[in-house]
Write a protein that holds these residues in place. Structure first.
Motif, PDB file in Angstrom:
ATOM      1  N   SER A 148       4.702 -28.794   2.273  1.00  0.00           N
ATOM      2  CA  SER A 148       4.084 -27.901   1.754  1.00  0.00           C
ATOM      3  C   SER A 148       3.786 -28.292   0.270  1.00  0.00           C
ATOM      4  O   SER A 148       4.211 -29.180  -0.546  1.00  0.00           O
ATOM      5  N   GLY A 149       2.578 -27.755  -0.601  1.00  0.00           N
ATOM      6  CA  GLY A 149       2.074 -28.120  -1.867  1.00  0.00           C
ATOM      7  C   GLY A 149       2.534 -27.227  -2.744  1.00  0.00           C
ATOM      8  O   GLY A 149       2.052 -26.976  -3.916  1.00  0.00           O
ATOM      9  N   GLY A 150       3.397 -26.217  -2.397  1.00  0.00           N
ATOM     10  CA  GLY A 150       3.941 -25.221  -3.263  1.00  0.00           C
ATOM     11  C   GLY A 150       4.774 -25.618  -4.450  1.00  0.00           C
ATOM     12  O   GLY A 150       4.386 -26.715  -4.961  1.00  0.00           O
ATOM     13  N   ARG A 151       5.757 -24.752  -4.872  1.00  0.00           N
ATOM     14  CA  ARG A 151       6.423 -25.141  -6.055  1.00  0.00           C
ATOM     15  C   ARG A 151       7.067 -26.661  -5.957  1.00  0.00           C
ATOM     16  O   ARG A 151       7.894 -26.888  -5.023  1.00  0.00           O
ATOM     17  N   ASP A 152       6.362 -27.372  -6.948  1.00  0.00           N
ATOM     18  CA  ASP A 152       6.893 -28.601  -7.155  1.00  0.00           C
ATOM     19  C   ASP A 152       6.999 -29.606  -5.976  1.00  0.00           C
ATOM     20  O   ASP A 152       7.737 -30.300  -5.795  1.00  0.00           O
ATOM     21  N   TYR A 153       6.232 -29.270  -5.177  1.00  0.00           N
ATOM     22  CA  TYR A 153       6.085 -29.999  -3.838  1.00  0.00           C
ATOM     23  C   TYR A 153       7.262 -29.960  -3.011  1.00  0.00           C
ATOM     24  O   TYR A 153       7.617 -31.084  -2.521  1.00  0.00           O
ATOM     25  N   ALA A 154       7.888 -28.989  -3.007  1.00  0.00           N
ATOM     26  CA  ALA A 154       9.393 -28.976  -2.553  1.00  0.00           C
ATOM     27  C   ALA A 154       9.574 -29.674  -1.083  1.00  0.00           C
ATOM     28  O   ALA A 154      10.405 -30.239  -0.833  1.00  0.00           O
ATOM     29  N   ASP A 155       8.798 -29.141  -0.100  1.00  0.00           N
ATOM     30  CA  ASP A 155       8.755 -29.352   1.221  1.00  0.00           C
ATOM     31  C   ASP A 155       8.447 -31.004   1.346  1.00  0.00           C
ATOM     32  O   ASP A 155       9.005 -31.498   2.116  1.00  0.00           O
ATOM     33  N   LEU A 156       7.299 -31.368   0.733  1.00  0.00           N
ATOM     34  CA  LEU A 156       7.041 -32.812   0.646  1.00  0.00           C
ATOM     35  C   LEU A 156       7.936 -33.563   0.249  1.00  0.00           C
ATOM     36  O   LEU A 156       8.303 -34.863   0.953  1.00  0.00           O
ATOM     37  N   VAL A 157       8.661 -33.361  -0.954  1.00  0.00           N
ATOM     38  CA  VAL A 157       9.681 -34.029  -1.483  1.00  0.00           C
ATOM     39  C   VAL A 157      10.901 -34.004  -0.616  1.00  0.00           C
ATOM     40  O   VAL A 157      11.476 -35.195  -0.590  1.00  0.00           O
ATOM     41  N   SER A 158      11.131 -32.899   0.285  1.00  0.00           N
ATOM     42  CA  SER A 158      12.372 -33.006   1.248  1.00  0.00           C
ATOM     43  C   SER A 158      11.864 -33.981   2.068  1.00  0.00           C
ATOM     44  O   SER A 158      12.819 -34.917   2.655  1.00  0.00           O
ATOM     45  N   GLU A 159      10.752 -34.294   2.607  1.00  0.00           N
ATOM     46  CA  GLU A 159      10.335 -35.315   3.731  1.00  0.00           C
ATOM     47  C   GLU A 159      10.524 -36.948   3.026  1.00  0.00           C
ATOM     48  O   GLU A 159      11.085 -37.588   3.701  1.00  0.00           O
ATOM     49  N   TYR A 192      13.309 -39.486   4.437  1.00  0.00           N
ATOM     50  CA  TYR A 192      12.942 -40.917   5.053  1.00  0.00           C
ATOM     51  C   TYR A 192      12.755 -42.100   3.909  1.00  0.00           C
ATOM     52  O   TYR A 192      12.628 -43.159   4.255  1.00  0.00           O
ATOM     53  N   ARG A 193      12.831 -41.857   2.716  1.00  0.00           N
ATOM     54  CA  ARG A 193      12.656 -42.706   1.620  1.00  0.00           C
ATOM     55  C   ARG A 193      11.895 -43.815   1.733  1.00  0.00           C
ATOM     56  O   ARG A 193      11.915 -44.902   1.751  1.00  0.00           O
ATOM     57  N   PRO A 194      10.525 -43.391   1.659  1.00  0.00           N
ATOM     58  CA  PRO A 194       9.451 -44.302   1.791  1.00  0.00           C
ATOM     59  C   PRO A 194       9.444 -45.071   0.348  1.00  0.00           C
ATOM     60  O   PRO A 194       9.706 -44.724  -0.670  1.00  0.00           O
ATOM     61  N   THR A 195       9.083 -46.453   0.441  1.00  0.00           N
ATOM     62  CA  THR A 195       9.073 -47.355  -0.726  1.00  0.00           C
ATOM     63  C   THR A 195       7.619 -47.391  -1.456  1.00  0.00           C
ATOM     64  O   THR A 195       7.660 -47.669  -2.390  1.00  0.00           O
ATOM     65  N   GLU A 196       6.549 -46.952  -0.541  1.00  0.00           N
ATOM     66  CA  GLU A 196       5.012 -46.840  -1.123  1.00  0.00           C
ATOM     67  C   GLU A 196       4.489 -45.842  -0.390  1.00  0.00           C
ATOM     68  O   GLU A 196       4.746 -45.410   0.707  1.00  0.00           O
ATOM     69  N   ALA A 197       3.619 -45.017  -1.381  1.00  0.00           N
ATOM     70  CA  ALA A 197       2.825 -43.983  -0.849  1.00  0.00           C
ATOM     71  C   ALA A 197       1.432 -44.017  -1.170  1.00  0.00           C
ATOM     72  O   ALA A 197       1.052 -44.403  -2.067  1.00  0.00           O
ATOM     73  N   ILE A 198       0.539 -44.088  -0.217  1.00  0.00           N
ATOM     74  CA  ILE A 198      -0.929 -44.210  -0.597  1.00  0.00           C
ATOM     75  C   ILE A 198      -1.437 -42.668  -0.345  1.00  0.00           C
ATOM     76  O   ILE A 198      -1.118 -41.840   0.386  1.00  0.00           O
ATOM     77  N   ILE A 199      -2.202 -42.595  -1.503  1.00  0.00           N
ATOM     78  CA  ILE A 199      -3.096 -41.140  -1.712  1.00  0.00           C
ATOM     79  C   ILE A 199      -4.546 -41.484  -1.835  1.00  0.00           C
ATOM     80  O   ILE A 199      -4.799 -42.479  -2.288  1.00  0.00           O
ATOM     81  N   PRO A 200      -5.368 -40.551  -1.543  1.00  0.00           N
ATOM     82  CA  PRO A 200      -6.694 -40.539  -1.738  1.00  0.00           C
ATOM     83  C   PRO A 200      -7.077 -40.841  -3.207  1.00  0.00           C
ATOM     84  O   PRO A 200      -6.419 -40.233  -4.216  1.00  0.00           O
ATOM     85  N   GLU A 201      -8.012 -41.537  -3.460  1.00  0.00           N
ATOM     86  CA  GLU A 201      -8.540 -41.912  -4.871  1.00  0.00           C
ATOM     87  C   GLU A 201      -8.846 -40.634  -5.586  1.00  0.00           C
ATOM     88  O   GLU A 201      -8.601 -40.648  -6.868  1.00  0.00           O
ATOM     89  N   SER A 202      -9.433 -39.818  -4.970  1.00  0.00           N
ATOM     90  CA  SER A 202      -9.871 -38.613  -5.907  1.00  0.00           C
ATOM     91  C   SER A 202      -8.662 -37.488  -5.740  1.00  0.00           C
ATOM     92  O   SER A 202      -9.211 -36.321  -6.550  1.00  0.00           O
ATOM     93  N   GLN A 229      -6.280 -34.846  -7.080  1.00  0.00           N
ATOM     94  CA  GLN A 229      -5.787 -34.620  -8.378  1.00  0.00           C
ATOM     95  C   GLN A 229      -4.599 -33.793  -8.389  1.00  0.00           C
ATOM     96  O   GLN A 229      -3.932 -33.327  -7.394  1.00  0.00           O
ATOM     97  N   GLY A 230      -3.897 -33.707  -9.566  1.00  0.00           N
ATOM     98  CA  GLY A 230      -2.781 -32.736  -9.515  1.00  0.00           C
ATOM     99  C   GLY A 230      -1.549 -33.477  -9.959  1.00  0.00           C
ATOM    100  O   GLY A 230      -1.484 -34.811 -10.491  1.00  0.00           O
ATOM    101  N   GLY A 233       2.762 -38.282 -10.022  1.00  0.00           N
ATOM    102  CA  GLY A 233       3.945 -38.409 -10.808  1.00  0.00           C
ATOM    103  C   GLY A 233       5.265 -37.872 -10.337  1.00  0.00           C
ATOM    104  O   GLY A 233       6.326 -38.410 -10.566  1.00  0.00           O
ATOM    105  N   ARG A 234       5.004 -36.723  -9.354  1.00  0.00           N
ATOM    106  CA  ARG A 234       6.217 -36.456  -8.766  1.00  0.00           C
ATOM    107  C   ARG A 234       6.725 -37.216  -7.729  1.00  0.00           C
ATOM    108  O   ARG A 234       8.128 -37.513  -7.625  1.00  0.00           O
TER     109      ARG A 234
END
Length: 870
Positions: free
Chosen positions: A158-169, A173-183, A185-186, A190-191
């Motif tokens: 979820s992209g809700g409060r402070d990305y709580a569900d995403l942060v839990s994932e 799983y403790r990824p070392t790198e995350a790729i996100i779209p260039e465009s 925003q938000g 930083g989180r």
């Protein structure tokens, strides 16, 4: 006026323009060189010398820092572990045959999430690359890819409060790198960075859902993703397609070992969010001091790297299906009951290499000779594993055994091709066994006999010329030469042809030496080229076996976990839980699996009875340090262990399946985002109250302590009432508190029960008995705990005096009915307690001789007598 860049530097600038945000390792001979700003970073981060050479485009001295080719992996790993991306630009043609400048090209891009080389992987744990694709519904599709093993799955957050569900994932799983779209925003980048994840922006078109779907189907050789459970999951599939494309581009490979994908959308398993994983110390210590005091550290006694990764996967994603849980428990029970079989299996597994990662390196094409040798040794153990089991083995054990091929072809091929003690790297040579290729044997014989001829020639010339110090040497510039020191120059024969003059010697050659040199050099060059060619073809042939090797690796990991859980259960006295599709949690003599491993004395076990439709909420009061937090965590850990398929630290446990564990434990703040301790507490509490279901387990410790007593007590009471509700069932809840006014909720809410931890009070000191019993208390013994902590005696004495004064003021308004049933075990050594006169009179009464009105009057009089009113 400065001259322009050299041809080699023009190559460098061309490649650097394609990768401006990465550190470029540019091969120049036996070194990887870095230039300009890259050189400054490399010198600083790797603590190596920064020099300069030539001029840059602006005419300034060009900073330079280089590392030897043979040691580059270690340096690259250090940079990548610090979050840098490293581009490897190698010489792709032989300098000896090159016309003009040697051709160079990018052979690999190394990033934190795409490590595959064994020398760069820091542990046996999974090394995930995560891709994040935004969805239209304020959610994100997620994909996780371990390039080193080929493990690939999707999830969502979820992209809700402070990305709580995403942060839990991320925490799970403790990824070392995350790729996100260039465009994108938000605040998501930083989180993620606050969680220690390297964030890389990647072009938007890679996240196109249709293109991603087509790319995945092409990779897996299918026309649909329905068979992988991914159909209709637009955002997760977009993330998966982007992750695959990024990995292929960085590795400059199609990565054929990535041959399938799984769906791990959180609804399919017990949900353990980031807060719960932290509070219960599932995989990481709450103090961030490593993994030594965690549930994973207790359970992970696996013998293989595949097993260790599987154990962690089981633990962070417990099951919620009764049949699936019972099947795992059957497998664990088999190894629990068969100690000899368990020990033999674990002994064999101890000799297994990391088949899964070796298979990944074979598919990628960079497996070393030593990888192949250890792979062969591991595969040779498979018949020994299978011979341990009979046909009546549990279902999951049989399935694992069936998934393990005998790999006779791989064993035979590697056995014929690779020597017994091969080098780690193919470029070292000497890895192909004699007899594997006739032409190679001939070249090897020629090279060997040529070297023998050189040794014989040296001895022959010494004897012929009488120059005892004469020696035959070799260098790349002059080839083979005869060296004679200057004191012996008068003995040099006339047929010696001078090649080089040194300070203390002269170097010569003769026609016979030149002729043999040509033969030897040609043989060695052809030998090295042919051996490299044969090895490359061998790895290419083995690549066809990668899917079977991956299946075997997964099966070995599963057997390793079942045996390890059986070992832990036998070693620590765990029992098999009974799994129910009910609202009950019944634990007899339950213990905390981690705490008991570090106590110098036996752990005091406790019972638990929770029922969503019965004793739903336990309000737990008692002294500080009595064991409330440990007790509640132990209950939660027992549920998690049971549903992952493990035995539990209890004499008996009946676990009604839990869909999600929520915890609010301890005092934390988030200063980086400007949130106080109390705000963090309220945010976590809001998440619990908004998402808990009747199948959930809620653990709340000291709700409301971060604000004023009146505010906190009011919030705590309202929370209990909310969780209780008016329905016939609710979330099973453990609620520890020092707000003693809450204990009267037992009388007004049907599914609330009071419990407390027993304390032995000697009058001057207390002993914590660690035993939970029914009833409540309104004493916390905080001053006693302060004394144990080493607070100066002057402070604790004053605190005790103030406490007595406050207690006197509290009771000065007149008598009140007792609100608690604290079990106070008074030490008889401290004096005799005077018996209450009401008790003495009560003992003499005979209710059978009284009329009802006489009994009522007597009861009223005894009450006044007990309260000192008569």
């Amino acid at each position: 006026m400065t001259s322009g860049p050299t041809p080699a530097m023009r190559q460098y600038y061309s490649v650097k323009a394609r990768y401006p945000d990465a550190i470029l390792f540019f091969q120049m001979g036996d070194f990887y060189e870095t230039f300009g700003e890259d050189a400054g970073v490399v010198a600083r981060e790797l603590d190596i010398v920064l020099t300069s050479r030539g001029r840059d485009k602006n005419g300034d001295r060009m900073p330079l820092a280089g590392v030897p080719l043979h040691a580059a992996d270690g340096y690259i790993a250090r940079l990548v572990n610090k979050g840098y991306r490293v581009v490897i630009c190698d010489q792709v043609e032989d300098p000896k045959t090159a016309k003009g400048v040697v051709k160079r090209d990018v052979t690999r891009v190394v990033t934190p999430g795409t490590l595959i080389d064994s020398s760069m992987l820091g542990s046996a744990g999974a090394q995930y690359l995560m891709a994040v694709a935004p969805d239209r519904k304020d959610t994100f599709g997620l994909a996780f890819l371990d390039v080193s093993t080929g493990e690939f799955f999707i999830s969502s957050g979820s992209g809700g409060r402070d990305y709580a569900d995403l942060v839990s994932e991320v925490v799970r799983y403790r990824p070392t790198e995350a790729i996100i779209p260039e465009s994108l925003q938000g605040g998501l980048p930083g989180r993620l960075e606050t969680l220690g994840v390297t964030v890389s922006r990647y072009r938007d078109d890679a996240f196109d859902p249709d293109a991603a779907y087509a790319r995945l189907c092409e990779q897996f050789g299918t026309t649909t993703l329905e068979g992988y459970g991914c159909e209709g999951l637009t955002a997760p599939v977009a993330a998966a397609g982007a992750a695959l494309r990024y990995a292929q581009e960085t590795q400059q490979s199609s990565l054929p070992h990535i041959s399938g994908i799984a769906s791990r959308i959180p609804t399919g398993n017990m949900v353990l969010d980031a807060i719960t994983l932290r509070n219960l110390e599932i995989t990481t210590s709450i103090r961030g001091s490593g993994d030594g005091n965690t549930l994973l550290s207790v359970l992970d006694t696996t013998e293989t790297s595949m097993g260790s990764r599987t154990m962690r996967s089981f633990l962070i994603s417990p099951l919620i299906g009764k049949t699936a849980i019972d099947e795992r428990l059957d497998a664990v029970e088999h190894f629990f009951d068969h100690a000899l079989e368990r020990q033999e299996l674990r002994s064999i597994l101890g000799d297994f290499s990391d088949i899964e990662r070796i298979a990944g390196r074979i598919a990628y094409g960079n497996a070393g000779p030593r990888d192949l040798a250890t792979l062969k040794e591991s595969l040779e153990c498979i018949p020994d594993v299978k011979s341990l089991f009979s046909d009546d083995a549990p279902l999951l054990v049989r399935e694992a055994l069936d998934a393990m091929s005998d790999h006779a072809g791989v064993i035979d091929l590697v056995g014929r091709a690779i020597v017994d003690d091969p080098p780690a790297l193919a470029k070292s040579g000497g890895m192909i066994r004699e007899g594997f290729n006739r032409k190679l044997d001939e070249l090897r014989h020629l090279a060997t006999t040529g070297k023998n001829w050189i040794a014989e020639f040296q001895q022959q010339e010494r004897e012929r010329t009488g120059i005892k110090s004469l020696k035959v040497g070799y260098n790349r510039v002059f080839g083979y030469y005869i060296e004679v020191t200057k004191p012996n120059l008068h003995l040099v024969p006339p047929e010696y042809e001078r090649r080089q003059t040194l300070a203390n010697a002269e170097r010569y050659t003769i026609p016979d030496l030149r002729e043999k040199e040509a033969m030897i050099a040609t043989a060695e060059e052809r030998l090295a080229a042919l051996e490299a060619e044969l090895y490359t073809e061998l790895v290419r042939t083995l690549a066809a076996h990668v899917p079977d090797l991956q299946a075997t690796a997964r099966a070995v990991g599963l057997l390793d976990v079942y045996a390890a859980l059986g070992e832990v259960a036998a070693r620590y006295g765990y029992s098999r839980p009974v799994i129910e599709e009910s609202g009950r949690i019944i634990i007899r003599d339950g213990r905390h699996p981690v705490v008991e491993r570090h106590l110098p004395v036996p752990f005091v076990p406790n019972d638990t009875e929770l029922d969503a439709a019965g004793d739903q909420i336990m309000i737990i009061t008692g002294a500080n340090m009595a064991g409330k937090s440990t007790y509640m965590r132990a209950v939660a850990l027992c549920c998690i262990m049971a549903q992952m398929g493990s035995f539990v630290p209890a004499r008996h446990a009946t676990i009604g399946i839990v869909d999600r564990v929520f915890t609010r434990v301890g005092a934390f703040d988030d200063l980086a985002s400007g949130q106080s301790t109390f705000m963090v507490e309220m945010l976590e509490l809001a998440n619990i109250l908004n998402n808990a279901t009747p199948q959930s387990l809620v653990v709340l410790d000291e709700i409301g302590r971060g604000t004023s007593t009146l505010d906190g007590c009011s919030i705590a009471r309202a929370v209990v009432e909310f969780l209780h509700g008016k329905a016939v069932a609710g979330s099973r809840t453990l609620f520890a508190t020092h707000f003693h006014d809450l204990i009267d909720l037992e009388g007004s809410l049907a599914r609330v029960k009071n419990f407390h931890f027993a304390v032995k009070d000697t009058g001057s000191d207390v002993v914590f008995l660690r035993k939970i019993i029914p009833g409540a208390t309104d004493r916390s013994y905080g001053v006693h705990v302060a004394r144990l902590a080493g607070i100066p005696k002057k402070v604790t004495d004053r605190a005790m005096k103030l406490l007595k004064e406050a207690s006197g003021r509290e009771f000065s308004g007149g008598p009140r009915a007792p609100r608690y049933t604290q079990m106070l075990l008074v030490d008889p050594g401290e004096g005799v307690v005077e018996e209450n006169p009401a008790v003495r009179e009560l003992a003499t009464l005979n209710p059978n001789d009284m009329t009802p009105i006489e009994a009522l009057n007597t009861l009223c009089r005894l009450q006044k007598l007990a309260n000192g009113e008569e």
